[in-house]
Scaffold this active site. Structure first.
Site, PDB file in Angstrom:
ATOM      1  N   ASP A  13     -19.951   8.608  36.908  1.00  0.00           N
ATOM      2  CA  ASP A  13     -18.685   8.288  36.230  1.00  0.00           C
ATOM      3  C   ASP A  13     -18.889   8.010  34.739  1.00  0.00           C
ATOM      4  O   ASP A  13     -18.248   8.625  33.885  1.00  0.00           O
ATOM      5  CB  ASP A  13     -18.023   7.036  36.847  1.00  0.00           C
ATOM      6  N   ARG A  93     -19.483  -9.705  34.496  1.00  0.00           N
ATOM      7  CA  ARG A  93     -18.566  -8.923  33.660  1.00  0.00           C
ATOM      8  C   ARG A  93     -18.287  -9.526  32.284  1.00  0.00           C
ATOM      9  O   ARG A  93     -18.321  -8.817  31.286  1.00  0.00           O
ATOM     10  CB  ARG A  93     -17.250  -8.644  34.409  1.00  0.00           C
ATOM     11  N   ASP A 122     -12.707  -5.591  38.120  1.00  0.00           N
ATOM     12  CA  ASP A 122     -13.600  -5.490  36.962  1.00  0.00           C
ATOM     13  C   ASP A 122     -12.900  -5.013  35.693  1.00  0.00           C
ATOM     14  O   ASP A 122     -13.206  -5.478  34.601  1.00  0.00           O
ATOM     15  CB  ASP A 122     -14.793  -4.598  37.309  1.00  0.00           C
ATOM     16  N   SER A 174     -20.227   1.559  47.592  1.00  0.00           N
ATOM     17  CA  SER A 174     -20.233   1.219  46.174  1.00  0.00           C
ATOM     18  C   SER A 174     -20.961  -0.113  46.049  1.00  0.00           C
ATOM     19  O   SER A 174     -20.565  -1.112  46.654  1.00  0.00           O
ATOM     20  CB  SER A 174     -18.784   1.104  45.683  1.00  0.00           C
TER      21      SER A 174
HETATM   22  N1  ARG Z   1     -15.128  -7.674  44.865  1.00  0.00           N
HETATM   23  C1  ARG Z   1     -16.144  -8.143  43.957  1.00  0.00           C
HETATM   24  C2  ARG Z   1     -15.536  -8.743  42.730  1.00  0.00           C
HETATM   25  O1  ARG Z   1     -14.411  -8.462  42.438  1.00  0.00           O
HETATM   26  C3  ARG Z   1     -17.143  -7.077  43.600  1.00  0.00           C
HETATM   27  C4  ARG Z   1     -16.599  -5.893  42.876  1.00  0.00           C
HETATM   28  C5  ARG Z   1     -17.590  -4.787  42.645  1.00  0.00           C
HETATM   29  N2  ARG Z   1     -18.132  -4.331  43.866  1.00  0.00           N
HETATM   30  C6  ARG Z   1     -18.767  -3.182  44.070  1.00  0.00           C
HETATM   31  N3  ARG Z   1     -19.266  -2.994  45.220  1.00  0.00           N
HETATM   32  N4  ARG Z   1     -18.890  -2.269  43.154  1.00  0.00           N
HETATM   33  O2  ARG Z   1     -16.175  -9.499  42.033  1.00  0.00           O
END
Ligand code: ARG
Length: 397
Positions: A13, A93, A122, A174
């Site tokens: 991506d 993040r 995110d 993921s």
């Molecule tokens: N649900 C989690 C959060 O919002 C993780 C998000 C990313 N997860 C992932 N498997 N890419 O903090």
């Protein structure tokens, strides 16, 4: 836009985003990679970014800052989202976004970009943080804009641009991984009734395959900061790394939950945070020993609010900072040792001691060393229950 700094992971991506930004925004693209745990070789990442047409490449090892300024502060507060999630992704993040903003300032960029989808948390965290740190920067989220619907289409696009990016395959899940934990979603996990398949967890052993012999460990804290395992002093990054390995081997640190995302969707995700689980349990045990009753109760309430703020992208907010200050001031009394037993998926506290302990044996004991004032209890109960006594009599008529 003239120059855009992109949060680059090296995946398909974000690799595809590079030529797409150049084409659609007619801008130079700077790829920014942050190291927060496991990572590919920076040389390989740089080459992939260059192959995708990036004009510049920045790589920063942010592990220490991540642990010192994000992970440990959240541990001191006791931040757990919806009873289960220790926030590994959510804490990372704001730091990555801060790195993007700083890099934008360094290279004279006027925009930042990320590869998050339009359904997740995110995107919210990146954009809210970047806006809080520099509201003049523009934000681009190509995945919310472009027309590609599959990996094949992205690869096709790269090919049409004459760019060669090795496809490492999407994987069944993921996965977002850093020092504090692993977040895993998609694939079979999308049905909340499905048990997480064997291959879905990454760093924690299945409990049934963990050693048959329990492992006893001791964690030492200095003012709320973990400083040693079994008396062996360690820097924070090393300590978390080591504890992840130790607890993960014992099957400790798995979570399977359905959570409420910021955008209103319920999603099923599984998490691994072996060090996190052990450290949270230990520090709570020390709190129970050392902190005054009202402080403990109120800290619990604030930690719920704090976890929600972090989850919802508001790390850089006055309330998050105020709760942090509140908890950090009480954390000054959180020095001491906690003994735990790790056994087939469980971490159980087995003992705690501290120079700041408020536990008084002469008050708690049921032996003849007892110094508690029993006669005071009578008067206390009389007044404590007075409203209910009056109410009860009235009810009876
Ligand atoms: N649900 C989690 C959060 O919002 C993780 C998000 C990313 N997860 C992932 N498997 N890419 O903090």
């Amino acid at each position: 836009m003239k120059k855009i700094v992109l949060a680059y992971s090296g995946g398909l991506d974000t690799s595809c985003i590079i030529p797409w930004l150049k084409e659609n925004y007619d801008a130079q693209v700077v790829a920014f990679c942050a190291l927060l745990g496991e990572s590919e070789d920076p040389g390989v990442l740089k080459e992939r970014a260059a192959n995708a047409g990036a004009d510049e490449f920045y790589f920063e090892d942010l592990r220490e800052e991540f642990v010192k300024d994000y992970v440990l502060p959240s541990l001191r507060v006791g931040a757990v989202y919806e009873d289960s999630y220790l926030l590994a992704t959510a804490l990372a993040r704001p730091l990555i976004a801060k790195g993007l903003v700083q890099t934008a300032h360094e290279v004279g960029a006027d925009a930042v970009a990320h590869g998050c989808t339009g359904k997740g948390n995110d995107q919210v965290r990146f954009e809210v943080t970047a806006a809080a740190l520099d509201s003049s920067l523009k934000m681009v989220a190509p995945l919310r804009e472009w027309e590609f619907k599959s990996r094949e289409q992205e690869l096709e696009y790269l090919k049409s641009k004459g760019l060669e990016i090795e496809d490492k395959g999407g994987g069944k899940y993921s996965i977002d991984r850093n020092l504090w934990g692993v977040s895993i979603e998609c694939g079979e996990l999308e049905d909340p009734w499905n048990e997480p398949p064997r291959d879905s967890y990454v760093i924690v052993k299945p409990a049934e395959e963990a050693p048959d012999k329990p492992l006893d460990i001791m964690i030492s804290f200095q003012e709320g900061k973990p400083v040693a395992i079994d008396g062996k002093k360690m820097e924070e990054v090393e300590l978390i790394d080591e504890l992840n390995a130790i607890a993960g081997e014992c099957g400790v640190g798995r979570t399977d939950m359905v959570e409420n995302r910021v955008v209103g969707i319920k999603s099923r995700e599984i998490y691994e945070a072996p060090a996190g689980e052990v450290l949270h349990k230990s520090l709570r045990a020390l709190e129970a020993l050392n902190l005054e009753k009202e402080l403990v109760l109120n800290k619990r309430k604030l930690s719920l609010e704090y976890a929600r703020l972090v989850y919802e992208g508001k790390w850089f907010s006055p309330l998050r900072e105020a709760i942090q200050n509140f908890c950090d001031s009480s954390a000054k009394r959180l020095s001491g040792d906690v003994k735990l037993r790790l056994y087939k998926g469980n971490a159980t506290v087995r003992g705690r001691r501290s120079e700041h302990s408020m536990y008084r044996e002469e008050l708690a004991t049921y032996t003849d060393r007892d110094e508690f004032s029993h006669e005071s209890a009578r008067g206390f109960i009389e007044l404590w229950g007075l409203p209910l006594k009056v109410w009860g009599a009235k009810e009876k008529g």
